[in-house]
Design an enzyme around this catalytic site. Structure first.
Site, PDB file in Angstrom:
ATOM      1  N   ARG A   1      -6.227  32.331 -19.365  1.00 33.05           N
ATOM      2  CA  ARG A   1      -6.784  33.334 -18.454  1.00 33.05           C
ATOM      3  C   ARG A   1      -5.950  34.614 -18.530  1.00 33.05           C
ATOM      4  NH1 ARG A   1     -10.819  35.769 -15.556  1.00 33.05           N
ATOM      5  NH2 ARG A   1     -10.167  36.312 -13.422  1.00 33.05           N
TER       6      ARG A   1
ATOM      7  N   GLN B   1       5.731  36.298 -13.598  1.00 37.27           N
ATOM      8  CA  GLN B   1       6.719  35.416 -12.975  1.00 37.27           C
ATOM      9  C   GLN B   1       6.176  34.756 -11.710  1.00 37.27           C
ATOM     10  OE1 GLN B   1      10.528  36.782 -10.897  1.00 37.27           O
ATOM     11  NE2 GLN B   1      11.318  36.142 -12.902  1.00 37.27           N
TER      12      GLN B   1
ATOM     13  N   GLU C   1       0.825  -1.208   0.000  1.00 43.45           N
ATOM     14  CA  GLU C   1       0.000   0.000   0.000  1.00 43.45           C
ATOM     15  C   GLU C   1       0.857   1.255   0.000  1.00 43.45           C
ATOM     16  OE1 GLU C   1      -3.783   0.317   2.207  1.00 43.45           O
ATOM     17  OE2 GLU C   1      -2.820   1.971   3.301  1.00 43.45           O
TER      18      GLU C   1
END
Length: 380
Positions: free
Chosen positions: A269, A280, A243
């Site tokens: 956008r 930046q 797991e």
């Protein structure tokens, strides 16, 4: 040292991502009961996801750790319901591997085909109110009585339990023997004396139901014991290696999809007359998200590779688990910041990615426990 995947692995990964998106990729699917249903589980099973690392003779994929992780990564990338992905991974890695490697032949024949096909859903029931990180502090007991063990006790958090068919659980059979007095069992849910709660309300991974499990004078035939009496801690640690090593690949897939969406968003956008990606502050945030993802991916692949080589490396597993889980949360926060107000809204699915990532530092051993393992393996 070769860091590249084979052509077969790349083809299997891309094909599985496409198949998952086609069959399980509908955004914001509504669950009447708040979690996956059997139809969705069967769809995942039809793609081979419930039996990835189970033997081919039982209908499984016969895959090793790395290929199992790659498949779960593809599942996590293509399926927006991370709870479903987590539920399948828990069934496979915490439950099916224990049956595969420790059940007797008759029980393997009885259960593994159904677990591989998805007909049977497995739940891992070990955590108790006073035994989370301290797995040696179990209060659930199992007393041998003829051909049966009688189980009494309560488990506090068992993923898949409300919809499960079988429970992999652990109980104290010899209180005086410490961690050598714990024994593992695979328990059919139909046995008398088992009570499972309704699903617990959770912050994330809502698609995977988790519940409390109470055993009251539950008579479990001895054939359902996993390994020999007193071997429970070893059985648990074995399944947890699977797991902790493979399950977190689903978060690598989630982060891949998340980063892809963030890049697409900042390209289109616009603010102040420019694409967001020209700023930046945004481009560097994307760069850091990429760095976290790639670092986590490499540590996870390395841990899987070592496991496939038959090498037990606790440090490698813990480093990978911590790196992936912390990256998933940090990238989730960055994704919301990049999407701004829309990322905080439910319809985009961005806020859900963060909520689904938060418990990753808790289950399969908390981050604090894994840092203890790393420190001890370093000689402290």
């Amino acid at each position: 040292m070769d860091f590249d995947l084979t052509a077969e692995q790349r083809d299997r990964f891309s094909g599985l991502v496409d198949a998952v998106r086609k069959q399980l990729g509908s955004p914001l699917r509504e669950h009447p009961e708040g979690h996956f249903d059997r139809e969705e589980w069967r769809t995942a099973a039809s793609l081979g996801l419930t039996g990835l690392c189970l033997p081919a003779e039982y209908g499984g994929g016969g895959l090793g750790a790395l290929d199992t992780a790659l498949a779960l990564q593809a599942f996590g990338r293509g399926c927006p319901d991370t709870g479903l992905v987590f539920g399948v991974a828990a069934h496979l890695l915490a439950c099916a591997t224990a049956v595969r490697d420790f059940a007797d032949d008759l029980v393997r024949d009885e259960l593994l085909t159904g677990m591989a096909s998805g007909e049977l859903v497995g739940a891992n029931a070990i955590t108790e109110d006073e035994a989370g990180s301290d797995a040696s502090g179990l209060r659930t007991v199992a007393v041998r009585d003829g051909y049966d063990y009688v189980l009494d006790g309560e488990k506090s958090f068992a993923s898949n339990a409300p919809v499960s068919d079988i429970l992999v659980t652990y109980a104290v059979t010899d209180p005086a023997a410490g961690f050598l007095g714990i024994t593992g069992f695979v328990v059919p849910r139909t046995l008398p004396g088992i009570e499972i709660s309704t699903p617990l309300a959770k912050m994330g991974l809502a698609g995977c139901p988790a519940g409390r499990v109470r055993f009251t004078q539950c008579r479990v035939p001895a054939r359902y014991r996993l390994g020999v009496e007193g071997q429970g801690q070893a059985v648990f640690q074995h399944s947890m290696r699977w797991e902790r090593t493979c399950l977190f690949a689903l978060y690598v897939g989630l982060m891949e999809e998340q980063l892809s969406r963030c890049v697409a968003h900042v390209r289109t956008r616009r603010q102040f007359g420019r694409p967001l990606g020209d700023f930046q502050a945004i481009s560097h945030r994307i760069a850091v998200m990429s760095q976290r993802l790639e670092s986590a991916r490499l540590l996870l692949y390395r841990a899987c590779w070592l496991m496939d080589q038959g090498r037990v490396d606790q440090t490698a597993v813990s480093l990978a688990k911590v790196a992936v889980s912390e990256a998933a949360i940090a990238n989730g926060l960055d994704a919301i910041q990049i999407f701004g107000g829309s990322g905080y809204l439910v319809p985009t699915g961005i806020e859900q990615q963060l909520r689904d990532a938060v418990p990753s530092t808790l289950f399969s051993g908390t981050t604090e426990i894994h840092r203890e393992i790393i420190a001890k393996e370093a000689g402290l």
